[in-house]
Design a protein around this motif. Structure first.
Motif, PDB file in Angstrom:
ATOM      1  N   VAL A 154     -18.006 -14.234 -56.841  1.00 29.11           N
ATOM      2  CA  VAL A 154     -16.926 -14.297 -56.524  1.00 29.11           C
ATOM      3  C   VAL A 154     -16.984 -14.358 -54.773  1.00 29.11           C
ATOM      4  CG1 VAL A 154     -14.600 -12.465 -56.317  1.00 29.11           C
ATOM      5  CG2 VAL A 154     -16.462 -12.176 -58.130  1.00 29.11           C
ATOM      6  N   ASP A 155     -16.187 -15.453 -54.505  1.00 25.66           N
ATOM      7  CA  ASP A 155     -15.926 -15.660 -52.938  1.00 25.66           C
ATOM      8  C   ASP A 155     -14.788 -14.960 -52.550  1.00 25.66           C
ATOM      9  OD1 ASP A 155     -18.134 -17.159 -52.786  1.00 25.66           O
ATOM     10  OD2 ASP A 155     -16.842 -18.867 -53.705  1.00 25.66           O
ATOM     11  N   CYS A 156     -14.798 -14.177 -51.329  1.00 22.89           N
ATOM     12  CA  CYS A 156     -13.766 -13.281 -50.834  1.00 22.89           C
ATOM     13  C   CYS A 156     -13.498 -13.543 -49.550  1.00 22.89           C
ATOM     14  CB  CYS A 156     -13.783 -11.978 -51.215  1.00 22.89           C
ATOM     15  SG  CYS A 156     -13.996 -11.321 -52.812  1.00 22.89           S
ATOM     16  N   THR A 157     -12.201 -13.449 -49.166  1.00 23.90           N
ATOM     17  CA  THR A 157     -11.873 -13.539 -47.735  1.00 23.90           C
ATOM     18  C   THR A 157     -11.284 -12.344 -47.430  1.00 23.90           C
ATOM     19  OG1 THR A 157     -10.963 -15.841 -48.010  1.00 23.90           O
ATOM     20  CG2 THR A 157     -10.363 -14.653 -45.930  1.00 23.90           C
ATOM     21  N   TRP A 158     -11.863 -11.514 -46.275  1.00 25.80           N
ATOM     22  CA  TRP A 158     -11.423  -9.985 -45.859  1.00 25.80           C
ATOM     23  C   TRP A 158     -11.202  -9.925 -44.717  1.00 25.80           C
ATOM     24  CZ3 TRP A 158     -14.054  -7.406 -42.413  1.00 25.80           C
ATOM     25  CH2 TRP A 158     -15.168  -8.072 -41.847  1.00 25.80           C
ATOM     26  N   LEU A 199     -11.570  -6.975 -37.605  1.00 23.38           N
ATOM     27  CA  LEU A 199     -12.530  -8.260 -38.055  1.00 23.38           C
ATOM     28  C   LEU A 199     -12.021  -9.085 -39.184  1.00 23.38           C
ATOM     29  CD1 LEU A 199     -15.967  -6.237 -37.853  1.00 23.38           C
ATOM     30  CD2 LEU A 199     -14.913  -7.760 -36.051  1.00 23.38           C
ATOM     31  N   LYS A 200     -12.635 -10.001 -39.394  1.00 22.05           N
ATOM     32  CA  LYS A 200     -12.197 -10.924 -40.601  1.00 22.05           C
ATOM     33  C   LYS A 200     -13.694 -11.586 -40.934  1.00 22.05           C
ATOM     34  CE  LYS A 200     -10.386 -15.042 -38.339  1.00 22.05           C
ATOM     35  NZ  LYS A 200      -9.429 -15.908 -37.980  1.00 22.05           N
ATOM     36  N   GLY A 201     -13.465 -12.142 -42.240  1.00 22.24           N
ATOM     37  CA  GLY A 201     -14.505 -13.040 -42.613  1.00 22.24           C
ATOM     38  C   GLY A 201     -14.513 -13.414 -44.140  1.00 22.24           C
ATOM     39  N   ASN A 202     -15.651 -13.990 -44.437  1.00 22.19           N
ATOM     40  CA  ASN A 202     -15.830 -14.306 -46.193  1.00 22.19           C
ATOM     41  C   ASN A 202     -17.059 -13.412 -46.363  1.00 22.19           C
ATOM     42  OD1 ASN A 202     -13.705 -16.168 -46.134  1.00 22.19           O
ATOM     43  ND2 ASN A 202     -14.814 -17.577 -44.954  1.00 22.19           N
ATOM     44  N   PHE A 203     -17.253 -13.293 -47.725  1.00 21.57           N
ATOM     45  CA  PHE A 203     -18.263 -12.596 -48.370  1.00 21.57           C
ATOM     46  C   PHE A 203     -18.498 -13.296 -49.749  1.00 21.57           C
ATOM     47  CE2 PHE A 203     -15.780  -9.006 -48.673  1.00 21.57           C
ATOM     48  CZ  PHE A 203     -15.731  -8.742 -50.041  1.00 21.57           C
ATOM     49  N   SER A 204     -19.541 -13.364 -50.270  1.00 20.71           N
ATOM     50  CA  SER A 204     -19.906 -13.700 -51.846  1.00 20.71           C
ATOM     51  C   SER A 204     -20.664 -12.764 -52.299  1.00 20.71           C
ATOM     52  CB  SER A 204     -20.649 -14.860 -51.492  1.00 20.71           C
ATOM     53  OG  SER A 204     -20.755 -15.484 -52.982  1.00 20.71           O
ATOM     54  N   VAL A 205     -20.052 -12.198 -53.482  1.00 20.46           N
ATOM     55  CA  VAL A 205     -20.707 -11.200 -54.328  1.00 20.46           C
ATOM     56  C   VAL A 205     -21.179 -11.753 -55.564  1.00 20.46           C
ATOM     57  CG1 VAL A 205     -20.233  -8.837 -55.483  1.00 20.46           C
ATOM     58  CG2 VAL A 205     -19.201  -9.385 -53.615  1.00 20.46           C
TER      59      VAL A 205
END
Length: 198
Positions: free
Chosen positions: A119-123, A161-167
């Motif tokens: 799951v690619d997420c923008t947070w 803060l902001k960014g992306n992560f992959s779970v």
């Protein structure tokens, strides 16, 4: 005609030079080939050593794989688990006060008898919220591991803060009974004891 000692020395020197040049012309490719062969032999020796080390570690990796398999949840073959994992991810983010702006689940992939998807997420959120989220993600019963994380500051704000992560989500599926797998058992049950099948 008499050859002087000087001419004799020059003749011998010329002859020696011609023989040396000819020898080099013939021998140089063989030297280069021998050097390449030696380098290839060394590369193969290193590859063999690496393969032996990997083979020696095989029992340890199999044990780790079995421990991981025991920790994974098992679902029925027809169940769509992505909704469960997405809901869990959203609850963790909400409890940690991280805003998930986008969630993009990928298709399920199978590797051996393990299943999973990313799951690619923008947070967006604070550093404290991110730390709480990462800790909560690590503490889950299910296998959800953070694969990639990017962090940058939100323009115009010191704390945000902001960014992306992959779970990565991993799980098992129950084995499906193939067509005809249970038929022999049913046939044996139907036959009375002592019946001879021809």
């Amino acid at each position: 005609m008499r050859i002087s000692a000087r001419e004799m020395v020059l003749g011998w020197a010329t002859m020696a030079l011609i023989v040396a040049a000819g020898s080099y012309w013939f021998v140089a490719p063989k030297i280069q080939g021998a050097k390449e062969m030696s380098e290839r032999r060394e590369t193969l020796r290193r590859d063999i050593e690496l393969s032996k080390r990997l083979l020696d570690q095989k029992p340890d990796w199999e044990r780790r794989m079995e421990l991981l398999r025991l920790k994974l949840k098992t679902y029925s073959p027809e169940k769509d688990v992505s909704a469960d994992y997405m809901k869990l991810l959203e609850n963790l983010a909400k409890e940690s006060e991280i805003a998930l702006l986008q969630r993009r689940p990928e298709k399920e992939k199978k590797q051996g008898d393990l299943f999973g998807f990313e799951v690619d997420c923008t947070w967006e959120g604070t550093l404290e919220a991110l730390v709480r989220f990462l800790y909560a993600l690590e503490s889950q019963d299910v296998s959800m591991d953070l694969d990639q994380l990017s962090v940058s500051t939100v323009s115009g704000s010191k704390d945000k803060l902001k960014g992306n992560f992959s779970v990565k989500c991993a799980y098992c599926r129950e084995a499906e009974a193939g067509p005809g797998q249970n038929e022999p058992a049913r046939a044996q049950e139907a036959e009375p004891a002592g019946t001879v099948v021809k």
